[in-house]
Scaffold this active site. Structure first.
Site, PDB file in Angstrom:
ATOM      1  N   ALA A 143      67.242  39.254  52.028  1.00  0.00           N
ATOM      2  CA  ALA A 143      65.819  39.596  51.969  1.00  0.00           C
ATOM      3  C   ALA A 143      65.668  41.005  51.430  1.00  0.00           C
ATOM      4  O   ALA A 143      66.620  41.793  51.429  1.00  0.00           O
ATOM      5  CB  ALA A 143      65.194  39.490  53.360  1.00  0.00           C
ATOM      6  N   ASP A 144      64.472  41.296  50.986  1.00  0.00           N
ATOM      7  CA  ASP A 144      64.159  42.655  50.568  1.00  0.00           C
ATOM      8  C   ASP A 144      62.690  42.913  50.852  1.00  0.00           C
ATOM      9  O   ASP A 144      61.888  41.972  50.922  1.00  0.00           O
ATOM     10  CB  ASP A 144      64.466  42.873  49.087  1.00  0.00           C
ATOM     11  CG  ASP A 144      64.615  44.354  48.774  1.00  0.00           C
ATOM     12  OD1 ASP A 144      65.438  45.013  49.436  1.00  0.00           O
ATOM     13  OD2 ASP A 144      63.899  44.856  47.903  1.00  0.00           O
ATOM     14  N   ILE A 145      62.359  44.168  51.028  1.00  0.00           N
ATOM     15  CA  ILE A 145      60.977  44.544  51.338  1.00  0.00           C
ATOM     16  C   ILE A 145      60.568  45.712  50.449  1.00  0.00           C
ATOM     17  O   ILE A 145      61.375  46.609  50.186  1.00  0.00           O
ATOM     18  CB  ILE A 145      60.815  44.890  52.838  1.00  0.00           C
ATOM     19  CG1 ILE A 145      59.351  45.153  53.192  1.00  0.00           C
ATOM     20  CG2 ILE A 145      61.699  46.056  53.231  1.00  0.00           C
ATOM     21  CD1 ILE A 145      59.085  45.212  54.686  1.00  0.00           C
TER      22      ILE A 145
END
EC number: 3.6.1.9
Length: 197
Positions: free
Chosen positions: A74-76
């Site tokens: 995941a990445d934000i």
């Protein structure tokens, strides 16, 4: 049906969120170059990084001849006025980020990728977060806690940074770093069900 999952992330928040779902998590390295491309939009950048992390983690799993469990990455990204606010590299940068967010609404994009059996499933979730107007004293006191330094946009919604948030339209867990509703839907596609349906 298995509930073992590789999590290629150093985020303690992602680990905690997934462990709360009863999943057995296994760490997997996923080192990539996270430099943004010229004129890359925040949500495109976020999706690309999550995807590239997953591809890198798949390569590590194959190279190390590890068991074939699904891999989650995941990445934000925090974005305001089209500008991407990553993790601050020093305190002054955190000050600048918090001043930009003060009294305004910004976007938080969280991309999630799950791969298994040579298939990749992905989603991106968007939330809008409105900060109250911050005083200089609040900004410096918050930075002195150390909390902003490992978080995109220089704040953590789940801890002290949550006191700055006047309004949230979207996913609380998404702003933490992993939108649970969307993540569970992706996991179901690789035969991991949190609860039987």
């Amino acid at each position: 049906m298995h509930k073992k999952l590789y999590l290629a992330s150093n985020s303690p928040r992602r680990w905690a969120l997934l462990q709360n779902l009863g999943l057995a998590l296994l760490p997997l390295a996923s080192e990539i170059d996270e430099t943004a491309h010229a004129n890359e939009m925040a949500q495109d950048y976020c999706s690309r990084i999550a995807r590239e992390k997953n591809q890198a983690a798949q390569a590590v799993r194959i190279r190390q001849n590890l068991a074939e469990y699904p891999i989650l990455t995941a990445d934000i990204m925090v974005s305001i006025d089209g500008e991407i606010l990553g993790k601050p590299s020093h305190q002054q940068q955190a000050v600048e980020m918090l001043k930009k967010l003060s009294g305004r609404t910004h976007q938080v994009y969280t991309a999630v990728c799950v791969s298994a059996n040579q298939q990749l499933f992905e989603c991106i979730h968007s939330s809008e977060v409105t900060f109250k107007r911050l005083s200089e004293a609040e900004i410096y006191a918050y930075i002195a806690t150390g909390e902003p330094m490992d978080k995109a946009g220089a704040y953590g919604i789940q801890a002290l940074g949550g006191i700055f948030i006047q309004h949230l339209a979207g996913s609380f867990t998404g702003v933490m770093g992993l939108p649970i509703f969307e993540t569970v839907a992706l996991l179901k596609k690789v035969n991991i069900e949190v609860l039987p349906s």
